[in-house]
Enzyme design. Structure first.
Site, PDB file in Angstrom:
ATOM      1  CG  HIS A  43     -11.633   0.558  -3.159  1.00 52.64           C
ATOM      2  ND1 HIS A  43     -12.154   0.339  -1.900  1.00 52.64           N
ATOM      3  CD2 HIS A  43     -10.287   0.527  -3.022  1.00 52.64           C
ATOM      4  CE1 HIS A  43     -11.152   0.164  -1.037  1.00 52.64           C
ATOM      5  NE2 HIS A  43     -10.009   0.270  -1.703  1.00 52.64           N
TER       6      HIS A  43
ATOM      7  CG  HIS B  78      -5.693   3.191  -2.124  1.00 57.11           C
ATOM      8  ND1 HIS B  78      -5.782   3.492  -0.785  1.00 57.11           N
ATOM      9  CD2 HIS B  78      -6.477   2.103  -2.324  1.00 57.11           C
ATOM     10  CE1 HIS B  78      -6.574   2.596  -0.191  1.00 57.11           C
ATOM     11  NE2 HIS B  78      -7.008   1.742  -1.103  1.00 57.11           N
TER      12      HIS B  78
ATOM     13  CD  GLN C  86      -2.906   1.802   4.251  1.00 57.38           C
ATOM     14  OE1 GLN C  86      -3.057   2.163   3.089  1.00 57.38           O
ATOM     15  NE2 GLN C  86      -3.254   0.596   4.676  1.00 57.38           N
TER      16      GLN C  86
ATOM     17  CG  HIS D 145      -9.890  -0.391   2.932  1.00 59.49           C
ATOM     18  ND1 HIS D 145     -10.224   0.898   2.637  1.00 59.49           N
ATOM     19  CD2 HIS D 145      -8.980  -0.783   1.990  1.00 59.49           C
ATOM     20  CE1 HIS D 145      -9.533   1.286   1.559  1.00 59.49           C
ATOM     21  NE2 HIS D 145      -8.780   0.278   1.142  1.00 59.49           N
TER      22      HIS D 145
ATOM     23  CD  GLU E 127      -7.380  -5.353   1.298  1.00 57.52           C
ATOM     24  OE1 GLU E 127      -7.458  -4.281   1.920  1.00 57.52           O
ATOM     25  OE2 GLU E 127      -6.775  -5.487   0.225  1.00 57.52           O
TER      26      GLU E 127
ATOM     27  CG  ASP F 200      -7.489  -1.626  -3.780  1.00 57.10           C
ATOM     28  OD1 ASP F 200      -7.383  -0.529  -3.211  1.00 57.10           O
ATOM     29  OD2 ASP F 200      -7.372  -2.711  -3.181  1.00 57.10           O
TER      30      ASP F 200
ATOM     31  CD1 TRP G   5      -0.830  -3.108  -0.470  1.00 60.07           C
ATOM     32  CD2 TRP G   5      -0.842  -0.997  -1.214  1.00 60.07           C
ATOM     33  NE1 TRP G   5      -0.724  -2.266   0.617  1.00 60.07           N
ATOM     34  CE2 TRP G   5      -0.730  -0.975   0.189  1.00 60.07           C
ATOM     35  CE3 TRP G   5      -0.874   0.214  -1.904  1.00 60.07           C
ATOM     36  CZ2 TRP G   5      -0.653   0.204   0.929  1.00 60.07           C
ATOM     37  CZ3 TRP G   5      -0.788   1.394  -1.172  1.00 60.07           C
ATOM     38  CH2 TRP G   5      -0.680   1.382   0.226  1.00 60.07           C
TER      39      TRP G   5
HETATM   40 FE   FE2 Z   1      -8.100  -0.112  -0.893  1.00 59.31          FE
END
Ligand code: FE2
Length: 429
Positions: free
Chosen positions: A55, A57, A150, A208, A211, A307, A313
């Protein structure tokens, strides 16, 4: 004559073995006689199959601070920031950042990555960029791409259409974000829609899912039911599942068997879940990591994902899956010797199973990708976040690093110090 021979490595199960490689495959293991063009003397160092991250991005990585930092530290501000960045970032910039990250990954022995790629904007520049990166790193990193809406499958006018366009361009996996759709009903419908798309196209599914800290978010239940309905089994994964941290225990006692029945896998992301979740709490503050040991106790395959690294993030990160497992071990309280060994397996074999990698492992016939670590066991590798002394990808040595023993200047003490400790206790039986 072998091409490459790794001599005397300690394997993750504790056995000591040589590994002989010809071309891209492992051709002999155990006690191997014979010559090789190149020999790495592991001398008892841990030799493991490569690290795997299910996982990530990659379209956003290494963009920390662009166009500004995330002041609140929340998921939602991160999404807003990324929304601004993705429309000004060029294809070339995204490729350059991703390739730099792949260099870091290669040096860390991280040789398979599943990356979500944002399919929200009509220009699909991120998809174009990541497909090019996938092509460029194919010789040493298995890069699996997930079409990830997203901003929601239904929350933008072209969300669904663009996801389909990305799949048609060659993206491998169907993604989603039901908890970010406008309503719980839209979220539920999106999961059904995406599972159908994956089933019809014969693709994997990685959502996802929940979350959120909302204990009433129920998309995990819908995902499990749809995976069962379409028979997707292991080809489906639920990422994050953080709502399960906050759910009522009685409800979870029904949910866990539903997930197990579906055969789907689970991907918590401890570095991110521990920093993003619980931001709206006062005290006590929830941790937000899903119920890892409880999922495993039901026979569900759980991996640790990374992630984010240096993006809207998450402001840290090093492409080191041992960091990820180290954080997961702490937050999930997996401190028993068996559980610590499990944490290492989660970032290697379990993550490989989640990604459906072929030829992964250290057996004869497997693809000759592996990592030599400055540690004597998987648990010690975790404790030290051990240096990668050598990385082999498809039969080729792609990274070497010298041991970095510290030089001491203390009267009456040794001149150098290593942090290794050969007395790691075996698990009590
Ligand atoms: Fe993610």
């Amino acid at each position: 004559m072998f091409d490459l021979l790794i001599r005397g490595g300690t394997l993750p199960d504790g056995s000591v073995a040589d590994i002989a490689i010809t071309g891209e495959r492992i051709v002999a293991t155990g006690r191997v006689e014979g010559e090789a063009r190149e020999v790495i003397d592991a001398a008892g160092d841990l030799v493991a199959p490569p690290f795997v991250d299910p996982h990530f991005h990659m379209d956003a990585t290494l963009s920390y601070g662009l166009p500004r930092v995330n002041a609140s530290g929340t998921l939602l501000e991160g999404i807003a920031l990324w929304g601004a960045l993705r429309d000004i970032a060029t294809v070339d910039e995204m490729i350059a950042r991703a390739l730099t990250y792949c260099d870091w990954a290669a040096a860390m022995g991280l040789l398979a990555i599943r990356s979500h790629v944002d399919t929200t904007p009509d220009h699909l520049r991120g998809v174009e960029a990541m497909l090019e990166v996938k092509r460029q790193v194919a010789g040493y990193i298995d890069l699996q791409l997930v079409a990830f809406p997203q901003d929601g499958l239904y929350r933008t006018a072209t969300g669904r259409e663009n996801l389909i366009r990305a799949l048609d361009m060659g993206v491998d996996v169907v993604g989603g974000i039901p908890h970010f759709e406008r309503t719980m009903e839209d979220g539920r419908e999106s999961v059904k829609d995406l599972a159908r798309i994956a089933a019809e196209r014969g693709l994997m599914l990685d959502i996802h899912c929940d979350e959120t800290d909302d204990p009433l978010s129920r998309h995990v239940e819908v995902l499990a039911a749809e995976v069962t309905r379409h028979g997707l089994g292991r080809r489906a994964a639920g990422s994050h599942l953080t709502s399960m941290h906050s759910m009522d225990n009685y409800y979870v006692s029904k949910l866990l068997p539903l997930i197990a029945e579906s055969g789907m896998t689970a991907i918590p992301n401890p570095l991110i879940n521990i920093t993003l979740q619980g931001r709206h709490d006062s005290f006590p503050k929830r941790r937000g990591l899903t119920r890892v040991k409880e999922l495993q106790a039901h026979g569900i395959t759980v991996g640790w994902g990374q992630d984010c690294v240096l993006d809207p993030w998450y402001s840290l990160g090093t492409a080191d899956m041992l960091d990820v497992a180290f954080m997961g071990l702490h937050v999930a309280q997996m401190t028993h010797p068996d559980e610590m060994a499990r944490c290492f397996r989660m970032v290697t074999a379990d993550n490989a199973a989640i990604m459906g990698l072929d030829g992964y492992g250290l057996g004869v016939g497997d693809i000759a990708s592996l990592v030599v670590l400055d540690a004597g066991s998987p648990t010690e590798a975790l404790r030290l976040r051990a240096e990668r002394l050598a990385v082999v990808a498809r039969g080729k040595v792609i990274a070497r690093r010298a041991r970095g023993d510290a030089q001491l200047s203390l009267p009456g003490r040794p001149a150098s110090v290593r942090r290794r400790h050969d007395g790691v206790p075996a698990a009590p039986r």
